[in-house]
Design a protein around this motif. Sequence first.
Motif, PDB file in Angstrom:
ATOM      1  N   VAL A  17       0.964  -1.388  -0.131  1.00  0.00           N
ATOM      2  CA  VAL A  17       0.024  -0.002   0.088  1.00  0.00           C
ATOM      3  C   VAL A  17       0.880   1.127   0.002  1.00  0.00           C
ATOM      4  N   GLU A  18       2.264   1.071   0.207  1.00  0.00           N
ATOM      5  CA  GLU A  18       3.188   2.327   0.174  1.00  0.00           C
ATOM      6  C   GLU A  18       3.575   2.629  -1.162  1.00  0.00           C
ATOM      7  N   PHE A  19       3.202   1.733  -1.936  1.00  0.00           N
ATOM      8  CA  PHE A  19       3.787   2.047  -3.383  1.00  0.00           C
ATOM      9  C   PHE A  19       2.714   2.677  -4.569  1.00  0.00           C
ATOM     10  N   HIS A  20       3.249   2.958  -5.517  1.00  0.00           N
ATOM     11  CA  HIS A  20       2.454   3.199  -6.519  1.00  0.00           C
ATOM     12  C   HIS A  20       2.998   3.066  -8.046  1.00  0.00           C
ATOM     13  N   HIS A  21       2.323   2.210  -8.800  1.00  0.00           N
ATOM     14  CA  HIS A  21       2.652   1.725  -9.855  1.00  0.00           C
ATOM     15  C   HIS A  21       2.716   2.828 -11.072  1.00  0.00           C
ATOM     16  N   GLY A  22       3.915   2.741 -11.871  1.00  0.00           N
ATOM     17  CA  GLY A  22       4.123   3.874 -12.945  1.00  0.00           C
ATOM     18  C   GLY A  22       4.361   3.545 -14.225  1.00  0.00           C
ATOM     19  N   GLY A  23       3.773   2.349 -14.467  1.00  0.00           N
ATOM     20  CA  GLY A  23       3.671   1.911 -15.988  1.00  0.00           C
ATOM     21  C   GLY A  23       5.186   1.121 -16.235  1.00  0.00           C
ATOM     22  N   PRO A  24       5.270   0.942 -17.564  1.00  0.00           N
ATOM     23  CA  PRO A  24       6.393  -0.060 -18.022  1.00  0.00           C
ATOM     24  C   PRO A  24       7.573   0.831 -17.936  1.00  0.00           C
ATOM     25  N   ALA A  25       8.844  -0.023 -17.458  1.00  0.00           N
ATOM     26  CA  ALA A  25       9.903   0.490 -17.556  1.00  0.00           C
ATOM     27  C   ALA A  25      10.751   0.400 -18.857  1.00  0.00           C
ATOM     28  N   HIS A  26      11.673   1.076 -19.028  1.00  0.00           N
ATOM     29  CA  HIS A  26      12.822   1.285 -20.259  1.00  0.00           C
ATOM     30  C   HIS A  26      12.006   1.500 -21.310  1.00  0.00           C
ATOM     31  N   VAL A  27      10.855   2.512 -21.311  1.00  0.00           N
ATOM     32  CA  VAL A  27      10.302   2.926 -22.723  1.00  0.00           C
ATOM     33  C   VAL A  27      11.140   3.819 -23.212  1.00  0.00           C
ATOM     34  N   ALA A  28      11.486   3.425 -24.519  1.00  0.00           N
ATOM     35  CA  ALA A  28      12.239   4.736 -25.293  1.00  0.00           C
ATOM     36  C   ALA A  28      11.349   5.608 -25.774  1.00  0.00           C
ATOM     37  N   TYR A  29      11.653   6.962 -25.275  1.00  0.00           N
ATOM     38  CA  TYR A  29      10.876   8.235 -25.644  1.00  0.00           C
ATOM     39  C   TYR A  29      11.155   8.717 -26.959  1.00  0.00           C
ATOM     40  N   PRO A  30      10.051   9.129 -27.677  1.00  0.00           N
ATOM     41  CA  PRO A  30      10.489   9.682 -29.112  1.00  0.00           C
ATOM     42  C   PRO A  30      11.457  10.922 -29.123  1.00  0.00           C
ATOM     43  N   ALA A  31      12.272  10.773 -30.096  1.00  0.00           N
ATOM     44  CA  ALA A  31      13.448  11.764 -30.198  1.00  0.00           C
ATOM     45  C   ALA A  31      12.967  13.218 -30.179  1.00  0.00           C
ATOM     46  N   ASP A  32      11.884  13.233 -31.051  1.00  0.00           N
ATOM     47  CA  ASP A  32      11.435  14.701 -31.348  1.00  0.00           C
ATOM     48  C   ASP A  32       9.742  14.656 -31.149  1.00  0.00           C
ATOM     49  N   PRO A  33       9.291  14.623 -30.016  1.00  0.00           N
ATOM     50  CA  PRO A  33       7.937  14.544 -29.514  1.00  0.00           C
ATOM     51  C   PRO A  33       6.979  15.451 -30.289  1.00  0.00           C
ATOM     52  N   SER A  34       7.389  16.857 -30.618  1.00  0.00           N
ATOM     53  CA  SER A  34       6.859  17.593 -31.390  1.00  0.00           C
ATOM     54  C   SER A  34       6.563  17.412 -32.754  1.00  0.00           C
ATOM     55  N   ALA A  35       7.368  16.276 -33.388  1.00  0.00           N
ATOM     56  CA  ALA A  35       7.121  16.100 -34.705  1.00  0.00           C
ATOM     57  C   ALA A  35       5.778  14.949 -35.007  1.00  0.00           C
ATOM     58  N   LEU A  36       5.369  14.552 -33.861  1.00  0.00           N
ATOM     59  CA  LEU A  36       4.485  13.352 -34.075  1.00  0.00           C
ATOM     60  C   LEU A  36       3.099  14.343 -33.946  1.00  0.00           C
ATOM     61  N   THR A  37       2.230  13.289 -34.924  1.00  0.00           N
ATOM     62  CA  THR A  37       0.866  13.758 -34.963  1.00  0.00           C
ATOM     63  C   THR A  37       0.241  13.503 -33.556  1.00  0.00           C
ATOM     64  N   ASP A  38      -1.062  14.074 -33.536  1.00  0.00           N
ATOM     65  CA  ASP A  38      -1.786  13.841 -32.328  1.00  0.00           C
ATOM     66  C   ASP A  38      -2.010  12.346 -32.056  1.00  0.00           C
ATOM     67  N   GLU A  39      -2.333  11.729 -33.181  1.00  0.00           N
ATOM     68  CA  GLU A  39      -2.550  10.223 -33.200  1.00  0.00           C
ATOM     69  C   GLU A  39      -1.439   9.482 -32.823  1.00  0.00           C
ATOM     70  N   GLN A  40      -0.029   9.704 -33.429  1.00  0.00           N
ATOM     71  CA  GLN A  40       0.904   9.289 -32.989  1.00  0.00           C
ATOM     72  C   GLN A  40       1.534   9.256 -31.428  1.00  0.00           C
ATOM     73  N   TRP A  41       1.113  10.465 -31.113  1.00  0.00           N
ATOM     74  CA  TRP A  41       1.389  10.864 -29.425  1.00  0.00           C
ATOM     75  C   TRP A  41       0.357   9.992 -28.867  1.00  0.00           C
ATOM     76  N   ALA A  42      -0.985  10.027 -29.162  1.00  0.00           N
ATOM     77  CA  ALA A  42      -1.967   9.286 -28.111  1.00  0.00           C
ATOM     78  C   ALA A  42      -1.288   7.816 -27.848  1.00  0.00           C
ATOM     79  N   HIS A  43      -0.906   7.459 -29.338  1.00  0.00           N
ATOM     80  CA  HIS A  43      -0.586   5.898 -29.316  1.00  0.00           C
ATOM     81  C   HIS A  43       0.510   5.631 -28.614  1.00  0.00           C
ATOM     82  N   PHE A  44       1.569   6.649 -28.530  1.00  0.00           N
ATOM     83  CA  PHE A  44       2.755   6.408 -27.572  1.00  0.00           C
ATOM     84  C   PHE A  44       2.385   6.596 -26.243  1.00  0.00           C
TER      85      PHE A  44
END
Length: 96
Positions: A15-42
Amino acid sequence: MQLIDCPWCGPREEVEFHHGGPAHVAYPADPSALTDEQWAHFVFFRDNPKGPVAERWNHTAGCRRWFNAVRDTVTYRFLAVYPAGAPRPELPGART
């Protein structure tokens, strides 16, 4: 109640911990270049594999530090915990 072994504080109740999703996720090099659909998918679409998976966890009621853990999604058993930024331990069948 399950105990989770915080790398800094030692074993504590889950109960002292909170899950934060998958580890070792490679973030996009240029997030601003992604479309809304691509960003939502990521952001929202992740695999949900059966078996050992590397995840991020936060000790919210303790040291408040982030760490990674390999947890079996079938048994909910933690197979390994390690500091964020450290390489994933070699475990048979573990996924990122």
